[in-house]
Design a protein around this motif. Sequence first.
Motif, PDB file in Angstrom:
ATOM      1  N   VAL A   3      19.382  -6.774  73.046  1.00  0.00           N
ATOM      2  CA  VAL A   3      19.439  -7.808  72.123  1.00  0.00           C
ATOM      3  C   VAL A   3      20.901  -8.447  72.199  1.00  0.00           C
ATOM      4  O   VAL A   3      21.921  -7.549  72.141  1.00  0.00           O
ATOM      5  CB  VAL A   3      19.431  -7.099  70.725  1.00  0.00           C
ATOM      6  CG1 VAL A   3      19.778  -8.115  69.402  1.00  0.00           C
ATOM      7  CG2 VAL A   3      17.970  -6.468  70.579  1.00  0.00           C
ATOM      8  N   PRO A   4      20.818  -9.863  72.181  1.00  0.00           N
ATOM      9  CA  PRO A   4      22.320 -10.495  72.263  1.00  0.00           C
ATOM     10  C   PRO A   4      22.891 -10.629  70.848  1.00  0.00           C
ATOM     11  O   PRO A   4      22.360 -10.458  69.814  1.00  0.00           O
ATOM     12  CB  PRO A   4      21.551 -11.841  72.751  1.00  0.00           C
ATOM     13  CG  PRO A   4      20.324 -12.155  72.301  1.00  0.00           C
ATOM     14  CD  PRO A   4      19.659 -10.771  72.115  1.00  0.00           C
ATOM     15  N   ASP A   5      24.088 -11.014  71.195  1.00  0.00           N
ATOM     16  CA  ASP A   5      24.764 -11.419  69.595  1.00  0.00           C
ATOM     17  C   ASP A   5      24.059 -12.550  69.066  1.00  0.00           C
ATOM     18  O   ASP A   5      23.464 -13.492  69.855  1.00  0.00           O
ATOM     19  CB  ASP A   5      26.166 -11.860  70.120  1.00  0.00           C
ATOM     20  CG  ASP A   5      27.191 -10.822  70.660  1.00  0.00           C
ATOM     21  OD1 ASP A   5      27.087  -9.802  69.920  1.00  0.00           O
ATOM     22  OD2 ASP A   5      28.005 -10.869  71.193  1.00  0.00           O
ATOM     23  N   GLY A   6      24.130 -12.531  67.339  1.00  0.00           N
ATOM     24  CA  GLY A   6      23.467 -13.566  67.030  1.00  0.00           C
ATOM     25  C   GLY A   6      22.001 -13.475  66.400  1.00  0.00           C
ATOM     26  O   GLY A   6      21.671 -14.154  65.527  1.00  0.00           O
ATOM     27  N   PHE A   7      21.545 -12.534  66.830  1.00  0.00           N
ATOM     28  CA  PHE A   7      19.974 -12.373  66.445  1.00  0.00           C
ATOM     29  C   PHE A   7      19.920 -11.655  64.942  1.00  0.00           C
ATOM     30  O   PHE A   7      19.109 -11.902  64.209  1.00  0.00           O
ATOM     31  CB  PHE A   7      19.359 -11.230  67.051  1.00  0.00           C
ATOM     32  CG  PHE A   7      18.667 -12.290  68.610  1.00  0.00           C
ATOM     33  CD1 PHE A   7      18.717 -13.622  68.828  1.00  0.00           C
ATOM     34  CD2 PHE A   7      17.457 -11.613  69.151  1.00  0.00           C
ATOM     35  CE1 PHE A   7      18.266 -14.247  69.530  1.00  0.00           C
ATOM     36  CE2 PHE A   7      16.713 -12.379  70.063  1.00  0.00           C
ATOM     37  CZ  PHE A   7      17.299 -13.693  70.356  1.00  0.00           C
ATOM     38  N   PHE A   8      21.169 -10.840  64.543  1.00  0.00           N
ATOM     39  CA  PHE A   8      20.912 -10.337  63.205  1.00  0.00           C
ATOM     40  C   PHE A   8      22.317 -10.658  62.487  1.00  0.00           C
ATOM     41  O   PHE A   8      23.396 -10.943  62.980  1.00  0.00           O
ATOM     42  CB  PHE A   8      21.025  -8.717  63.631  1.00  0.00           C
ATOM     43  CG  PHE A   8      19.656  -8.250  64.347  1.00  0.00           C
ATOM     44  CD1 PHE A   8      18.670  -7.855  63.260  1.00  0.00           C
ATOM     45  CD2 PHE A   8      19.400  -8.211  65.505  1.00  0.00           C
ATOM     46  CE1 PHE A   8      17.639  -7.404  64.025  1.00  0.00           C
ATOM     47  CE2 PHE A   8      18.119  -7.823  66.232  1.00  0.00           C
ATOM     48  CZ  PHE A   8      17.219  -7.347  65.145  1.00  0.00           C
ATOM     49  N   ASN A   9      21.837 -10.514  61.342  1.00  0.00           N
ATOM     50  CA  ASN A   9      23.052 -10.641  60.396  1.00  0.00           C
ATOM     51  C   ASN A   9      24.030  -9.526  60.178  1.00  0.00           C
ATOM     52  O   ASN A   9      23.450  -8.539  60.746  1.00  0.00           O
ATOM     53  CB  ASN A   9      22.589 -11.101  58.754  1.00  0.00           C
ATOM     54  CG  ASN A   9      21.699  -9.866  58.158  1.00  0.00           C
ATOM     55  OD1 ASN A   9      21.960  -8.796  58.581  1.00  0.00           O
ATOM     56  ND2 ASN A   9      20.633 -10.220  57.282  1.00  0.00           N
ATOM     57  N   ALA A  10      25.078  -9.877  59.773  1.00  0.00           N
ATOM     58  CA  ALA A  10      26.029  -8.863  59.694  1.00  0.00           C
ATOM     59  C   ALA A  10      25.957  -7.402  59.060  1.00  0.00           C
ATOM     60  O   ALA A  10      26.165  -6.424  59.461  1.00  0.00           O
ATOM     61  CB  ALA A  10      27.593  -9.307  58.900  1.00  0.00           C
ATOM     62  N   ALA A  11      25.289  -7.765  57.808  1.00  0.00           N
ATOM     63  CA  ALA A  11      24.593  -6.427  56.899  1.00  0.00           C
ATOM     64  C   ALA A  11      23.960  -5.470  58.140  1.00  0.00           C
ATOM     65  O   ALA A  11      24.008  -4.300  58.061  1.00  0.00           O
ATOM     66  CB  ALA A  11      23.923  -6.681  55.814  1.00  0.00           C
ATOM     67  N   THR A  12      22.742  -6.154  58.688  1.00  0.00           N
ATOM     68  CA  THR A  12      21.918  -5.383  59.561  1.00  0.00           C
ATOM     69  C   THR A  12      22.601  -4.715  60.846  1.00  0.00           C
ATOM     70  O   THR A  12      22.214  -3.600  61.099  1.00  0.00           O
ATOM     71  CB  THR A  12      20.631  -6.132  60.030  1.00  0.00           C
ATOM     72  OG1 THR A  12      20.117  -6.754  58.833  1.00  0.00           O
ATOM     73  CG2 THR A  12      19.627  -5.290  60.842  1.00  0.00           C
ATOM     74  N   SER A  13      23.501  -5.647  61.493  1.00  0.00           N
ATOM     75  CA  SER A  13      24.221  -5.191  62.596  1.00  0.00           C
ATOM     76  C   SER A  13      24.830  -3.913  61.886  1.00  0.00           C
ATOM     77  O   SER A  13      25.129  -2.841  62.978  1.00  0.00           O
ATOM     78  CB  SER A  13      25.080  -6.408  63.151  1.00  0.00           C
ATOM     79  OG  SER A  13      24.316  -7.200  63.527  1.00  0.00           O
ATOM     80  N   SER A  15      24.743  -1.829  59.555  1.00  0.00           N
ATOM     81  CA  SER A  15      23.879  -0.908  59.151  1.00  0.00           C
ATOM     82  C   SER A  15      23.098  -0.016  60.416  1.00  0.00           C
ATOM     83  O   SER A  15      23.048   1.269  60.483  1.00  0.00           O
ATOM     84  CB  SER A  15      22.638  -1.177  58.397  1.00  0.00           C
ATOM     85  OG  SER A  15      23.010  -1.757  57.152  1.00  0.00           O
ATOM     86  N   ALA A  16      22.911  -0.844  61.394  1.00  0.00           N
ATOM     87  CA  ALA A  16      22.378  -0.187  62.794  1.00  0.00           C
ATOM     88  C   ALA A  16      23.446   0.358  63.340  1.00  0.00           C
ATOM     89  O   ALA A  16      23.370   1.436  64.042  1.00  0.00           O
ATOM     90  CB  ALA A  16      21.660  -1.142  63.561  1.00  0.00           C
ATOM     91  N   ALA A  20      23.273   4.358  64.676  1.00  0.00           N
ATOM     92  CA  ALA A  20      23.489   4.444  65.986  1.00  0.00           C
ATOM     93  C   ALA A  20      24.811   5.673  66.200  1.00  0.00           C
ATOM     94  O   ALA A  20      24.803   6.450  66.683  1.00  0.00           O
ATOM     95  CB  ALA A  20      24.003   3.299  66.576  1.00  0.00           C
ATOM     96  N   ALA A  21      25.759   5.533  65.094  1.00  0.00           N
ATOM     97  CA  ALA A  21      27.070   6.347  65.556  1.00  0.00           C
ATOM     98  C   ALA A  21      26.790   7.771  65.057  1.00  0.00           C
ATOM     99  O   ALA A  21      27.001   8.829  65.305  1.00  0.00           O
ATOM    100  CB  ALA A  21      28.224   5.855  64.560  1.00  0.00           C
ATOM    101  N   ALA A  22      25.860   7.748  63.785  1.00  0.00           N
ATOM    102  CA  ALA A  22      25.406   8.994  63.171  1.00  0.00           C
ATOM    103  C   ALA A  22      24.418   9.724  64.055  1.00  0.00           C
ATOM    104  O   ALA A  22      24.442  11.165  64.342  1.00  0.00           O
ATOM    105  CB  ALA A  22      24.757   8.879  61.794  1.00  0.00           C
ATOM    106  N   GLY A  23      23.500   8.967  64.947  1.00  0.00           N
ATOM    107  CA  GLY A  23      22.892   9.703  65.739  1.00  0.00           C
ATOM    108  C   GLY A  23      23.388  10.193  66.870  1.00  0.00           C
ATOM    109  O   GLY A  23      22.976  11.397  67.478  1.00  0.00           O
ATOM    110  N   GLY A 107      24.885  -1.486  68.201  1.00  0.00           N
ATOM    111  CA  GLY A 107      24.308  -0.482  67.164  1.00  0.00           C
ATOM    112  C   GLY A 107      22.788  -0.642  67.313  1.00  0.00           C
ATOM    113  O   GLY A 107      21.995   0.151  67.179  1.00  0.00           O
ATOM    114  N   ILE A 108      22.311  -2.130  67.212  1.00  0.00           N
ATOM    115  CA  ILE A 108      20.944  -2.312  66.963  1.00  0.00           C
ATOM    116  C   ILE A 108      20.281  -1.827  68.678  1.00  0.00           C
ATOM    117  O   ILE A 108      19.428  -1.207  68.485  1.00  0.00           O
ATOM    118  CB  ILE A 108      20.731  -4.036  67.053  1.00  0.00           C
ATOM    119  CG1 ILE A 108      21.311  -4.307  65.849  1.00  0.00           C
ATOM    120  CG2 ILE A 108      19.319  -4.173  67.363  1.00  0.00           C
ATOM    121  CD1 ILE A 108      20.398  -4.217  64.846  1.00  0.00           C
ATOM    122  N   ASN A 109      20.845  -2.042  69.831  1.00  0.00           N
ATOM    123  CA  ASN A 109      20.584  -1.554  70.788  1.00  0.00           C
ATOM    124  C   ASN A 109      20.492  -0.197  71.111  1.00  0.00           C
ATOM    125  O   ASN A 109      19.331   0.317  71.845  1.00  0.00           O
ATOM    126  CB  ASN A 109      21.418  -2.259  72.204  1.00  0.00           C
ATOM    127  CG  ASN A 109      20.922  -3.707  72.211  1.00  0.00           C
ATOM    128  OD1 ASN A 109      20.102  -4.168  72.208  1.00  0.00           O
ATOM    129  ND2 ASN A 109      21.984  -4.708  72.475  1.00  0.00           N
TER     130      ASN A 109
END
Length: 332
Positions: A3-13, A15-16, A20-23, A107-109
């Motif tokens: 996933v590139p930059d720009g696909f997701f808003n800041a809140a979702t990025s 949160s993901a 990811a960090a917790a995982g 984090g999304i990736n």
Amino acid sequence: MHVPDGFFNAATSISAGVVAAAGVTVCLRGARRELDDRTAPMAGLVAAFIFAVQMLNFPVAAGTSGHLLGGALAAILVGPYTGVLCMAVVLLVQGVFFADGGLTALGINITIMGIVTVVVGWGIFRLVTGLSRGRVAVAAFLAALVSVPASALAFTLLFWIGGTAPIEVGAVAAAMGGVHVLIGIGEALITAMTVSAVLAVRPDLVYGARGLTRPLVLRGAEGTTTTVGGQEPAAAPGKLKPFLLGGIGLTLVLAGAVSFFASSSPDGLEAVAENKGFLGQATDHLVTWGLADYGEVGGIPVGVAGIIGVGLVLLIAGAVAYAARGRDAAKV
């Protein structure tokens, strides 16, 4: 599916990123039960191999390509906790050094390509081995096959929740799921062949096969016997070096030579994004140095960039695995 930059808003990025960090934190603790002084180098090799094979895009449809994700493969070879760590290192190196996957989307990736593929792949693998009386290759094939569209559908769900463009979720889910089923077939073949190859030479190094494979009994000239694989002790630690060197050599060949023949067609996510009208939401990557786009930005041959990447992943993943290992873990 990076996933590139720009696909997701800041809140979702963000949160993901937290997910990811917790995982990864949970997996650092869990990996203590999967790793010891001998198997930690195997984790480094698996991560480097996945990095190399991810460079080898293969055609799946007219004008569309795909590549290995590797979560199921990593989980089967080194365990689910260690598998997530391997995937996180691969995605980190790709995003930071090669502009493959956005930095804000890291984090999304890690969530969709690392955690989802490992959890789904490992779950399917354990289910199938339980039902098929330990047929590891079959289980590996099905685990990898299912893990890829599962990751694609996880992306679709997240994009519907926090994407920067409106989508018809049903249409995007169908498109993402359809093309990634085709990619999943390629992933399944690569995963099954790789697991089968390791089983053939070192069954004791396949985490998912512990207790499932029949022990290999070697008889010496003086009547001595050595049991390898199954639930018996593994071969002597010194025997690991030739396997690791051979694996590293193969990985370097894939990244340094075979990568020149990879398909240049857009991958599944890029093709769907263009077709559904949200590819334009992608923004330029923050990394612009010579290794970006696997050397294209700096005029570096893709094979050279691949070899550098293999070295980076091997060192970082090996160091992480060695640090996370259980000091009193049982030898495999």
